[in-house]
Write a protein that holds these residues in place. Sequence first.
Motif, PDB file in Angstrom:
ATOM      1  N   GLY A   1       0.813  -1.202   0.000  1.00 37.49           N
ATOM      2  CA  GLY A   1       0.000   0.000   0.000  1.00 37.49           C
ATOM      3  C   GLY A   1       0.843   1.247   0.000  1.00 37.49           C
ATOM      4  N   TRP A   2       0.200   2.358   0.335  1.00 40.93           N
ATOM      5  CA  TRP A   2       0.883   3.638   0.382  1.00 40.93           C
ATOM      6  C   TRP A   2       0.054   4.619   1.201  1.00 40.93           C
ATOM      7  CZ3 TRP A   2      -1.171   1.495  -4.049  1.00 40.93           C
ATOM      8  CH2 TRP A   2      -2.322   2.097  -4.566  1.00 40.93           C
ATOM      9  N   VAL A   3       0.691   5.712   1.568  1.00 43.12           N
ATOM     10  CA  VAL A   3       0.030   6.832   2.225  1.00 43.12           C
ATOM     11  C   VAL A   3       0.362   8.078   1.418  1.00 43.12           C
ATOM     12  CG1 VAL A   3      -0.095   8.282   4.279  1.00 43.12           C
ATOM     13  CG2 VAL A   3       0.084   5.791   4.521  1.00 43.12           C
TER      14      VAL A   3
ATOM     15  N   LEU B   1     -12.461  18.738  -8.682  1.00 45.02           N
ATOM     16  CA  LEU B   1     -11.898  17.422  -8.956  1.00 45.02           C
ATOM     17  C   LEU B   1     -11.651  16.743  -7.620  1.00 45.02           C
ATOM     18  CD1 LEU B   1      -9.283  18.759 -11.531  1.00 45.02           C
ATOM     19  CD2 LEU B   1     -11.481  17.747 -12.096  1.00 45.02           C
ATOM     20  N   PHE B   2     -10.665  15.864  -7.532  1.00 43.15           N
ATOM     21  CA  PHE B   2     -10.279  15.272  -6.261  1.00 43.15           C
ATOM     22  C   PHE B   2      -9.794  16.338  -5.274  1.00 43.15           C
ATOM     23  CE2 PHE B   2     -10.225  11.544  -8.902  1.00 43.15           C
ATOM     24  CZ  PHE B   2     -10.523  10.498  -8.051  1.00 43.15           C
ATOM     25  N   ASN B   3      -9.078  17.334  -5.783  1.00 41.30           N
ATOM     26  CA  ASN B   3      -8.449  18.343  -4.925  1.00 41.30           C
ATOM     27  C   ASN B   3      -9.463  19.439  -4.571  1.00 41.30           C
ATOM     28  OD1 ASN B   3      -6.410  17.142  -6.916  1.00 41.30           O
ATOM     29  ND2 ASN B   3      -5.121  17.871  -5.254  1.00 41.30           N
ATOM     30  N   SER B   4     -10.428  19.097  -3.734  1.00 42.42           N
ATOM     31  CA  SER B   4     -11.537  19.992  -3.431  1.00 42.42           C
ATOM     32  C   SER B   4     -11.446  20.611  -2.035  1.00 42.42           C
ATOM     33  CB  SER B   4     -12.862  19.244  -3.562  1.00 42.42           C
ATOM     34  OG  SER B   4     -12.891  18.126  -2.694  1.00 42.42           O
ATOM     35  N   ARG B   5     -10.374  20.355  -1.295  1.00 41.45           N
ATOM     36  CA  ARG B   5     -10.250  20.843   0.090  1.00 41.45           C
ATOM     37  C   ARG B   5      -8.985  21.686   0.188  1.00 41.45           C
ATOM     38  NH1 ARG B   5     -12.269  17.439   5.148  1.00 41.45           N
ATOM     39  NH2 ARG B   5     -11.406  18.650   6.877  1.00 41.45           N
ATOM     40  N   PRO B   6      -9.069  22.998  -0.127  1.00 42.24           N
ATOM     41  CA  PRO B   6      -7.858  23.825  -0.241  1.00 42.24           C
ATOM     42  C   PRO B   6      -7.328  24.289   1.102  1.00 42.24           C
ATOM     43  CG  PRO B   6      -9.786  25.164  -0.677  1.00 42.24           C
ATOM     44  CD  PRO B   6     -10.286  23.749  -0.470  1.00 42.24           C
ATOM     45  N   ASP B   7      -6.070  24.756   1.058  1.00 41.70           N
ATOM     46  CA  ASP B   7      -5.405  25.394   2.199  1.00 41.70           C
ATOM     47  C   ASP B   7      -5.426  24.509   3.436  1.00 41.70           C
ATOM     48  OD1 ASP B   7      -4.812  27.788   0.777  1.00 41.70           O
ATOM     49  OD2 ASP B   7      -6.888  28.434   1.051  1.00 41.70           O
ATOM     50  N   GLU B   8      -5.266  23.225   3.220  1.00 40.43           N
ATOM     51  CA  GLU B   8      -5.275  22.294   4.344  1.00 40.43           C
ATOM     52  C   GLU B   8      -4.407  21.093   4.011  1.00 40.43           C
ATOM     53  OE1 GLU B   8      -8.491  19.246   6.321  1.00 40.43           O
ATOM     54  OE2 GLU B   8      -9.160  21.277   5.851  1.00 40.43           O
ATOM     55  N   TYR B   9      -3.490  20.775   4.886  1.00 40.72           N
ATOM     56  CA  TYR B   9      -2.690  19.567   4.699  1.00 40.72           C
ATOM     57  C   TYR B   9      -3.570  18.372   5.043  1.00 40.72           C
ATOM     58  CZ  TYR B   9       1.468  16.618   4.677  1.00 40.72           C
ATOM     59  OH  TYR B   9       2.402  15.664   4.377  1.00 40.72           O
ATOM     60  N   GLN B  10      -3.751  17.484   4.101  1.00 36.73           N
ATOM     61  CA  GLN B  10      -4.757  16.446   4.248  1.00 36.73           C
ATOM     62  C   GLN B  10      -4.230  15.070   3.876  1.00 36.73           C
ATOM     63  OE1 GLN B  10      -7.736  16.918   0.741  1.00 36.73           O
ATOM     64  NE2 GLN B  10      -6.518  18.807   0.811  1.00 36.73           N
ATOM     65  N   LEU B  11      -4.904  14.069   4.383  1.00 40.54           N
ATOM     66  CA  LEU B  11      -4.641  12.683   4.019  1.00 40.54           C
ATOM     67  C   LEU B  11      -5.543  12.335   2.844  1.00 40.54           C
ATOM     68  CD1 LEU B  11      -3.509   9.807   4.494  1.00 40.54           C
ATOM     69  CD2 LEU B  11      -5.385   9.481   6.140  1.00 40.54           C
ATOM     70  N   HIS B  12      -4.947  12.197   1.671  1.00 39.51           N
ATOM     71  CA  HIS B  12      -5.720  11.839   0.482  1.00 39.51           C
ATOM     72  C   HIS B  12      -6.015  10.344   0.445  1.00 39.51           C
ATOM     73  CE1 HIS B  12      -5.860  15.553  -1.948  1.00 39.51           C
ATOM     74  NE2 HIS B  12      -4.709  15.850  -1.354  1.00 39.51           N
ATOM     75  N   GLN B  13      -4.970   9.542   0.579  1.00 40.78           N
ATOM     76  CA  GLN B  13      -5.127   8.096   0.425  1.00 40.78           C
ATOM     77  C   GLN B  13      -4.263   7.360   1.437  1.00 40.78           C
ATOM     78  OE1 GLN B  13      -4.242   6.932  -3.642  1.00 40.78           O
ATOM     79  NE2 GLN B  13      -5.773   8.316  -4.512  1.00 40.78           N
ATOM     80  N   ALA B  14      -4.902   6.610   2.309  1.00 45.55           N
ATOM     81  CA  ALA B  14      -4.222   5.589   3.102  1.00 45.55           C
ATOM     82  C   ALA B  14      -4.693   4.265   2.527  1.00 45.55           C
ATOM     83  CB  ALA B  14      -4.573   5.716   4.571  1.00 45.55           C
ATOM     84  N   TRP B  15      -3.852   3.617   1.753  1.00 45.05           N
ATOM     85  CA  TRP B  15      -4.264   2.532   0.859  1.00 45.05           C
ATOM     86  C   TRP B  15      -3.627   1.215   1.277  1.00 45.05           C
ATOM     87  CZ3 TRP B  15      -6.885   4.275  -3.769  1.00 45.05           C
ATOM     88  CH2 TRP B  15      -7.343   3.248  -4.589  1.00 45.05           C
ATOM     89  N   LEU B  16      -4.430   0.173   1.276  1.00 46.78           N
ATOM     90  CA  LEU B  16      -3.963  -1.192   1.489  1.00 46.78           C
ATOM     91  C   LEU B  16      -4.527  -2.086   0.396  1.00 46.78           C
ATOM     92  CD1 LEU B  16      -4.380  -1.745   5.342  1.00 46.78           C
ATOM     93  CD2 LEU B  16      -2.223  -1.769   4.072  1.00 46.78           C
ATOM     94  N   TYR B  17      -3.707  -3.014  -0.067  1.00 49.41           N
ATOM     95  CA  TYR B  17      -4.191  -3.993  -1.037  1.00 49.41           C
ATOM     96  C   TYR B  17      -3.575  -5.352  -0.735  1.00 49.41           C
ATOM     97  CZ  TYR B  17       0.329  -3.755  -3.442  1.00 49.41           C
ATOM     98  OH  TYR B  17       1.665  -3.820  -3.740  1.00 49.41           O
ATOM     99  N   ALA B  18      -4.300  -6.370  -1.125  1.00 50.14           N
ATOM    100  CA  ALA B  18      -3.786  -7.739  -1.092  1.00 50.14           C
ATOM    101  C   ALA B  18      -4.065  -8.351  -2.457  1.00 50.14           C
ATOM    102  CB  ALA B  18      -4.468  -8.553   0.012  1.00 50.14           C
ATOM    103  N   GLU B  19      -3.055  -9.020  -3.022  1.00 52.62           N
ATOM    104  CA  GLU B  19      -3.178  -9.484  -4.392  1.00 52.62           C
ATOM    105  C   GLU B  19      -2.496 -10.831  -4.580  1.00 52.62           C
ATOM    106  OE1 GLU B  19      -2.456  -7.682  -8.875  1.00 52.62           O
ATOM    107  OE2 GLU B  19      -1.110  -7.068  -7.263  1.00 52.62           O
ATOM    108  N   LYS B  20      -3.125 -11.654  -5.370  1.00 51.34           N
ATOM    109  CA  LYS B  20      -2.502 -12.872  -5.883  1.00 51.34           C
ATOM    110  C   LYS B  20      -2.459 -12.733  -7.394  1.00 51.34           C
ATOM    111  CE  LYS B  20      -1.266 -17.251  -6.567  1.00 51.34           C
ATOM    112  NZ  LYS B  20      -1.388 -17.318  -8.050  1.00 51.34           N
ATOM    113  N   ALA B  21      -1.301 -12.333  -7.921  1.00 54.58           N
ATOM    114  CA  ALA B  21      -1.149 -12.148  -9.355  1.00 54.58           C
ATOM    115  C   ALA B  21      -1.108 -13.514 -10.046  1.00 54.58           C
ATOM    116  CB  ALA B  21       0.114 -11.362  -9.659  1.00 54.58           C
ATOM    117  N   ILE B  22      -1.751 -13.589 -11.204  1.00 55.84           N
ATOM    118  CA  ILE B  22      -1.769 -14.868 -11.909  1.00 55.84           C
ATOM    119  C   ILE B  22      -0.492 -15.025 -12.734  1.00 55.84           C
ATOM    120  CG2 ILE B  22      -4.280 -14.966 -11.990  1.00 55.84           C
ATOM    121  CD1 ILE B  22      -4.129 -14.118 -14.925  1.00 55.84           C
ATOM    122  N   ASP B  23      -0.066 -16.259 -12.885  1.00 54.72           N
ATOM    123  CA  ASP B  23       1.097 -16.620 -13.684  1.00 54.72           C
ATOM    124  C   ASP B  23       0.698 -17.787 -14.582  1.00 54.72           C
ATOM    125  OD1 ASP B  23       3.497 -17.262 -14.817  1.00 54.72           O
ATOM    126  OD2 ASP B  23       4.499 -17.825 -12.939  1.00 54.72           O
ATOM    127  N   THR B  24       0.516 -17.480 -15.863  1.00 54.34           N
ATOM    128  CA  THR B  24       0.040 -18.498 -16.809  1.00 54.34           C
ATOM    129  C   THR B  24       1.170 -19.106 -17.627  1.00 54.34           C
ATOM    130  OG1 THR B  24      -0.394 -16.796 -18.490  1.00 54.34           O
ATOM    131  CG2 THR B  24      -2.198 -17.368 -16.977  1.00 54.34           C
TER     132      THR B  24
END
Length: 438
Positions: A105-107, A118-141
């Motif tokens: 993931g990422w922060v 757009l996404f950037n709709s909250r001005p003049d404020e230091y903000q948390l845009h994305q605290a992201w987590l993912y889990a993945e099983k990539a396929i291998d054919t």
Amino acid sequence: MKLSKLALLAAICCGTTASAAGVQSGYYQDNGVQQVGHCETGCDVDMSACDMGGCDGLPSCGCDSGCDSGCGMGGCLGGGCLGGECDLGDPFTLFGEYEGFSIGGWVQMGYHTAALPLFNSRPDEYQLHQAWLYAEKAIDTSNGFDIGGRIDYVYGTDSQDTQAFGIANNHWDNDWDNGTDYGHAMPQLYVEAGYGDLSVKAGHFYTIIGWEVVTAPDNFFYSHAYTMYNSEPFTHTGALATYNVGDHVSVMGGYVFGWDSGFEDNGDAFLGGVSVGLTDSLTVTYATVGGRFGDGNINRVVDGVVGRGENGYMHSIVADYAVSDNLQYIFQSDLLDTEDIDGATVRDTFGINQYLIYTLSDCWAVGTRFEWYQADAGVFNTDNDIYALTSGVNYKPHANVLVRPEIRWDWVDGDPTDILENSDDDQFTFGIDTIFLF
């Protein structure tokens, strides 16, 4: 007014050196640029840099100057790589990878000076845009049949823009809000199976339309284009097959429940496209979605308007051209045309986005984006042509850290009401964000 501003824009673009950090098809990647040292030191160098003035008269740019660690043309000024050695270090992960399974993931945190519709709709404020987590099983054919999948979760101010808001009944993650701007979302949950050159994913997943994406590390710029936000779907629920016809051709096609909905029927649409590598340097991708897009409130069109269904067609055409090892040019054109059940126009938009991205080193890149967005119906309260010129820098002080400062100029040819902050006809915005990957 339109002609004078376009003339000014042409002058700005012609005098701007744009650049980038290995972005391809909307995903931030290492582009493997050959390293360049001094042309007369006997190092293993790209001699084409001599013809471009990259090494002439710079004896300090030798084998021991740090340039072998990732600097390209122009990166050796001052005896190092833009003032220091470009050493990204080894990336780290919290969970790592095991037998094809990975968790990461990422922060993303950022600040911008003015509100954008757009996404950037909250001005003049230091903000948390994305605290992201993912889990993945990539396929291998490579050895035959394989099965995998992925799940994504995000919290922050970007979450409400990537929820399943296509139906206004608080289904799936659409009611996972935490106040006016913050909230939670689960934008992807799908399984994927593949055999040989064929793969099929089924569930809730991000669209294949366009070049920019929601996931912050996969874009060059902090801010987004009007086209991406207003005229393209974010997510679909359904099934999508991808077949690699050869080394340079991929074909996609499937059935989805309209736009931006969770596991609930919001339409019947075809999603598909084709990507063709015309040359070693040029790839063109056509992606389309057509059919019935939605039956509920069309919240992304005009808030508060009860929808009467939305049927129509949209496509994106993206040309990705590697001008050189360091320079990348992307051209995108989007068309959207939809109607309600009575034949009245719901949305009618057209957009052109152009990106010029230049890689200075593994650590530094610069880029410029110019957008013309024509919104004839269904997006804003009036018929408008909107222009946006963005210039920015990508700086990676570490393999897990990305800093993206940018400056952006938006202007409206038409009635600016409810588009830019304070209803002005133009606006300058400075923004900067930092992404920590793990």
